[in-house]
Design a protein around this motif. Structure first.
Motif, PDB file in Angstrom:
ATOM      1  N   VAL A 265       0.853  -1.182   0.000  1.00 22.26           N
ATOM      2  CA  VAL A 265       0.000   0.000   0.000  1.00 22.26           C
ATOM      3  C   VAL A 265       0.893   1.238   0.000  1.00 22.26           C
ATOM      4  CG1 VAL A 265      -1.768   1.298   1.248  1.00 22.26           C
ATOM      5  CG2 VAL A 265      -1.841  -1.204   1.218  1.00 22.26           C
ATOM      6  N   GLY A 266       0.798   2.004  -1.072  1.00 24.06           N
ATOM      7  CA  GLY A 266       1.667   3.165  -1.240  1.00 24.06           C
ATOM      8  C   GLY A 266       2.700   2.980  -2.331  1.00 24.06           C
ATOM      9  N   ALA A 267       2.863   1.757  -2.833  1.00 21.91           N
ATOM     10  CA  ALA A 267       3.828   1.507  -3.905  1.00 21.91           C
ATOM     11  C   ALA A 267       3.400   2.237  -5.178  1.00 21.91           C
ATOM     12  CB  ALA A 267       3.945   0.012  -4.169  1.00 21.91           C
ATOM     13  N   LYS A 268       4.383   2.698  -5.942  1.00 23.99           N
ATOM     14  CA  LYS A 268       4.110   3.394  -7.197  1.00 23.99           C
ATOM     15  C   LYS A 268       4.611   2.536  -8.364  1.00 23.99           C
ATOM     16  CE  LYS A 268       4.488   8.003  -5.119  1.00 23.99           C
ATOM     17  NZ  LYS A 268       3.046   8.324  -5.228  1.00 23.99           N
ATOM     18  N   LEU A 269       3.710   2.274  -9.319  1.00 22.15           N
ATOM     19  CA  LEU A 269       4.037   1.465 -10.486  1.00 22.15           C
ATOM     20  C   LEU A 269       3.837   2.274 -11.759  1.00 22.15           C
ATOM     21  CD1 LEU A 269       2.140  -1.848  -9.620  1.00 22.15           C
ATOM     22  CD2 LEU A 269       4.430  -1.158  -8.904  1.00 22.15           C
ATOM     23  N   ASN A 270       4.525   1.850 -12.808  1.00 23.87           N
ATOM     24  CA  ASN A 270       4.323   2.447 -14.126  1.00 23.87           C
ATOM     25  C   ASN A 270       3.335   1.568 -14.882  1.00 23.87           C
ATOM     26  OD1 ASN A 270       4.434   3.655 -16.599  1.00 23.87           O
ATOM     27  ND2 ASN A 270       6.571   3.161 -17.016  1.00 23.87           N
ATOM     28  N   LEU A 271       2.068   1.963 -14.884  1.00 23.24           N
ATOM     29  CA  LEU A 271       1.012   1.203 -15.559  1.00 23.24           C
ATOM     30  C   LEU A 271       0.579   1.944 -16.810  1.00 23.24           C
ATOM     31  CD1 LEU A 271      -1.204   0.177 -12.504  1.00 23.24           C
ATOM     32  CD2 LEU A 271       0.464  -1.220 -13.700  1.00 23.24           C
ATOM     33  N   GLY A 273       2.191   3.530 -18.949  1.00 23.15           N
ATOM     34  CA  GLY A 273       2.822   4.836 -19.094  1.00 23.15           C
ATOM     35  C   GLY A 273       2.412   5.847 -18.046  1.00 23.15           C
ATOM     36  N   LYS A 274       1.636   5.441 -17.064  1.00 22.71           N
ATOM     37  CA  LYS A 274       1.164   6.362 -16.030  1.00 22.71           C
ATOM     38  C   LYS A 274       1.643   5.887 -14.663  1.00 22.71           C
ATOM     39  CE  LYS A 274      -3.106   8.087 -13.887  1.00 22.71           C
ATOM     40  NZ  LYS A 274      -2.737   9.507 -13.960  1.00 22.71           N
ATOM     41  N   THR A 275       2.194   6.777 -13.863  1.00 23.68           N
ATOM     42  CA  THR A 275       2.586   6.428 -12.499  1.00 23.68           C
ATOM     43  C   THR A 275       1.331   6.258 -11.656  1.00 23.68           C
ATOM     44  OG1 THR A 275       4.676   7.627 -12.679  1.00 23.68           O
ATOM     45  CG2 THR A 275       3.878   7.141 -10.470  1.00 23.68           C
ATOM     46  N   THR A 276       1.150   5.074 -11.110  1.00 19.76           N
ATOM     47  CA  THR A 276      -0.060   4.739 -10.373  1.00 19.76           C
ATOM     48  C   THR A 276       0.306   4.291  -8.966  1.00 19.76           C
ATOM     49  OG1 THR A 276      -1.095   4.001 -12.442  1.00 19.76           O
ATOM     50  CG2 THR A 276      -2.157   3.317 -10.392  1.00 19.76           C
ATOM     51  N   THR A 277      -0.371   4.841  -7.971  1.00 21.94           N
ATOM     52  CA  THR A 277      -0.120   4.506  -6.572  1.00 21.94           C
ATOM     53  C   THR A 277      -1.123   3.477  -6.083  1.00 21.94           C
ATOM     54  OG1 THR A 277       0.693   6.741  -6.156  1.00 21.94           O
ATOM     55  CG2 THR A 277       0.094   5.423  -4.232  1.00 21.94           C
ATOM     56  N   MET A 278      -0.619   2.419  -5.424  1.00 22.11           N
ATOM     57  CA  MET A 278      -1.507   1.424  -4.815  1.00 22.11           C
ATOM     58  C   MET A 278      -2.116   2.050  -3.552  1.00 22.11           C
ATOM     59  SD  MET A 278      -0.818  -1.061  -6.948  1.00 22.11           S
ATOM     60  CE  MET A 278      -0.587   0.301  -8.104  1.00 22.11           C
ATOM     61  N   MET A 279      -3.376   2.461  -3.630  1.00 23.79           N
ATOM     62  CA  MET A 279      -4.006   3.210  -2.544  1.00 23.79           C
ATOM     63  C   MET A 279      -4.573   2.317  -1.445  1.00 23.79           C
ATOM     64  SD  MET A 279      -3.529   6.262  -3.746  1.00 23.79           S
ATOM     65  CE  MET A 279      -4.642   7.406  -2.963  1.00 23.79           C
ATOM     66  N   GLN A 280      -5.143   1.190  -1.834  1.00 28.83           N
ATOM     67  CA  GLN A 280      -5.750   0.261  -0.890  1.00 28.83           C
ATOM     68  C   GLN A 280      -5.470  -1.162  -1.336  1.00 28.83           C
ATOM     69  OE1 GLN A 280      -9.945   1.118  -0.788  1.00 28.83           O
ATOM     70  NE2 GLN A 280      -9.744   2.829   0.643  1.00 28.83           N
ATOM     71  N   ALA A 281      -5.685  -2.120  -0.426  1.00 28.37           N
ATOM     72  CA  ALA A 281      -5.558  -3.551  -0.745  1.00 28.37           C
ATOM     73  C   ALA A 281      -6.725  -4.281  -0.094  1.00 28.37           C
ATOM     74  CB  ALA A 281      -4.232  -4.104  -0.238  1.00 28.37           C
ATOM     75  N   ASN A 282      -7.137  -5.399  -0.691  1.00 29.96           N
ATOM     76  CA  ASN A 282      -8.212  -6.163  -0.062  1.00 29.96           C
ATOM     77  C   ASN A 282      -7.687  -6.888   1.170  1.00 29.96           C
ATOM     78  OD1 ASN A 282      -6.811  -8.380  -1.026  1.00 29.96           O
ATOM     79  ND2 ASN A 282      -8.428  -9.104  -2.377  1.00 29.96           N
ATOM     80  N   ASN A 283      -8.579  -7.469   1.944  1.00 28.74           N
ATOM     81  CA  ASN A 283      -8.208  -8.031   3.238  1.00 28.74           C
ATOM     82  C   ASN A 283      -7.184  -9.153   3.108  1.00 28.74           C
ATOM     83  OD1 ASN A 283      -8.689  -8.128   6.184  1.00 28.74           O
ATOM     84  ND2 ASN A 283      -9.461 -10.189   5.736  1.00 28.74           N
ATOM     85  N   GLU A 284      -7.374 -10.049   2.119  1.00 32.33           N
ATOM     86  CA  GLU A 284      -6.437 -11.163   1.940  1.00 32.33           C
ATOM     87  C   GLU A 284      -5.039 -10.658   1.618  1.00 32.33           C
ATOM     88  OE1 GLU A 284      -9.354 -10.919   0.498  1.00 32.33           O
ATOM     89  OE2 GLU A 284     -10.512 -12.550   1.432  1.00 32.33           O
ATOM     90  N   THR A 285      -4.966  -9.625   0.787  1.00 32.03           N
ATOM     91  CA  THR A 285      -3.666  -9.055   0.440  1.00 32.03           C
ATOM     92  C   THR A 285      -3.009  -8.402   1.654  1.00 32.03           C
ATOM     93  OG1 THR A 285      -4.384  -8.671  -1.849  1.00 32.03           O
ATOM     94  CG2 THR A 285      -2.489  -7.399  -1.061  1.00 32.03           C
ATOM     95  N   LEU A 286      -3.796  -7.696   2.459  1.00 29.03           N
ATOM     96  CA  LEU A 286      -3.255  -7.063   3.662  1.00 29.03           C
ATOM     97  C   LEU A 286      -2.695  -8.096   4.626  1.00 29.03           C
ATOM     98  CD1 LEU A 286      -5.904  -4.285   4.414  1.00 29.03           C
ATOM     99  CD2 LEU A 286      -3.572  -3.964   3.574  1.00 29.03           C
ATOM    100  N   GLY A 324       8.612   2.937   3.177  1.00 29.70           N
ATOM    101  CA  GLY A 324       7.188   2.672   3.021  1.00 29.70           C
ATOM    102  C   GLY A 324       6.380   3.476   4.015  1.00 29.70           C
ATOM    103  N   ARG A 325       5.110   3.109   4.140  1.00 30.10           N
ATOM    104  CA  ARG A 325       4.206   3.778   5.067  1.00 30.10           C
ATOM    105  C   ARG A 325       4.101   2.930   6.326  1.00 30.10           C
ATOM    106  NH1 ARG A 325      -0.805   5.489   0.993  1.00 30.10           N
ATOM    107  NH2 ARG A 325       0.429   6.763  -0.451  1.00 30.10           N
ATOM    108  N   LYS A 326       4.976   3.187   7.295  1.00 31.44           N
ATOM    109  CA  LYS A 326       5.063   2.338   8.479  1.00 31.44           C
ATOM    110  C   LYS A 326       3.769   2.350   9.297  1.00 31.44           C
ATOM    111  CE  LYS A 326       8.867   4.336   9.855  1.00 31.44           C
ATOM    112  NZ  LYS A 326      10.042   4.684  10.690  1.00 31.44           N
TER     113      LYS A 326
END
Length: 367
Positions: A265-271, A273-286, A324-326
């Motif tokens: 959560v908070g990672a920035k990817l190049n999707l 051609g656009k910089t995209t921030t992972m804002m949230q994750a579902n419960n299983e991912t968390l 990261g976002r501690k």
């Protein structure tokens, strides 16, 4: 004295019972293995059961050895790396292969492939994975295709010793699953994140009589990452799904291909051609992110404590500061933790190489 079993839950891997010399699996074993691999035979995926067959009869080769803990639960131990795991050494490759074949849809044009040939003391027969029926023959074109040799997962040449002796004798070469243990693996196969941003749009109803007016519209994106196939699926609002199968199409900020350790959560990817921030994750991912964050933090803390015995200088901030976002759940950078552990292991190896190797092996366990 046998090596210690892994500290993870027993249900983390698919449970097998070794039966050396008996190489013909049963339909029940394949059904159980198919569920472990995530194959949905009820919805047209029986064509993937050839993967399940190979996974059932996959060998355990030196330096790996199959052992049992004090509760008679099996685990696998690598005598070279001193690693112990509940998963068969090839499980990750079989899980990845299922994902790859599903997405490539090699035989998806033949969903009627639901029958597979088996043999018992009474002779050959066919089993239908769709309804569990058996027959002495199967309809033309409905037999599940077995994997070709080039698709069957193999051990990496550098991961085993051809003539290496394993304590306790030759390891089992035909591990078999217990059909009563079904899908207790607890393995997460897909990380799911949400992202959103505002875009300028033009709408006639928001302007004057001469031109369309400007309006900010929030766009929502669901990002799914297959851990084993290492592919992305992007779902934009309610529009048509965009699927990216080429790993080079999605990169981290440093331009390198993405692995599961790069996502948080908070990672920035190049999707696209656009910089995209992972804002949230579902419960299983968390839960997955937190589990590995806790595991890596413990390894890092142990390394720092061990280094206090030998290193008189204070450790550099580069290996102690957590990125990261501690304060955010799922916000720790697993990649940064792994890189810091690698540097700490390199320092410790100057004093205690065997201990450093132990921690390095713990840090690099499969996802």
């Amino acid at each position: 004295e046998p090596p210690p079993p892994p500290t993870s839950d027993v249900g983390e891997g698919f449970t097998r019972a070794s039966t050396a010399g008996d190489t013909e699996p049963s339909p029940e074993e394949l059904v159980s293995m198919g569920k472990y691999l995530g194959i949905d035979t009820e919805n047209g995926e029986s064509y993937l059961m050839g993967v399940a067959r190979e996974a059932v009869i996959a060998p355990v080769l030196a330096p790996w050895q199959e052992l049992e803990d004090e509760n008679n639960n099996p685990y696998f131990y690598n005598h070279r790396t001193k690693e112990s795991t509940r998963r068969h050494p090839l499980d990750t490759k079989f899980l990845r292969l299922v994902s790859q074949l599903r997405q490539r849809q090699i035989t998806a044009n033949n969903p009627q492939q639901t029958w597979m040939r088996f043999a018992n003391t009474g002779g050959p027969y066919y089993y239908n994975f769709l309804d569990g029926s058996t027959s002495e023959s199967c309809p033309a074109g409905s037999e599940v295709m077995l994997l070709t040799r080039d698709l069957i997962p193999q051990y990496d040449p550098s991961s085993f010793g051809v003539n290496m002796e394993v304590p306790g004798g030759v390891p089992s070469t035909r591990p078999r699953p217990k059909p009563d243990i079904v899908n207790r693996d607890g393995i997460l196969r897909e990380l799911v994140f949400k992202s959103w941003w505002a875009e300028d749009t033009e709408r006639e109803d928001s302007g004057n009589n001469e031109s369309a007016g400007g309006l900010l519209k929030t766009r929502f994106l669901t990002i799914k990452f297959d851990i084993y196939a290492q592919t992305f699926e992007l779902h934009m609002d309610n529009e048509e799904m965009v699927s990216l199968y080429n790993l080079t199409s999605v990169t981290a900020k440093n331009g390198k291909p993405i692995q599961c350790w790069d996502l948080f959560v908070g990672a920035k990817l190049n999707l696209l051609g656009k910089t995209t921030t992972m804002m949230q994750a579902n419960n299983e991912t968390l839960l997955w992110l937190e589990k590995h964050t806790i595991r890596l933090r413990r390894i890092k803390a142990s390394l720092e404590k061990e280094l206090l015995k030998y290193e008189t200088r204070a450790l550099a901030a580069a290996v102690t500061y957590e990125k990261g976002r501690k304060a955010t759940k799922g916000g720790a950078s697993l990649r940064a933790l792994l890189e810091q552990i690698e540097k700490l292991c390199a320092t410790l190896a100057q004093f205690r190489p065997s201990i450093a190797q132990k921690y390095a092996n713990q840090a690099t366990q499969p996802p």
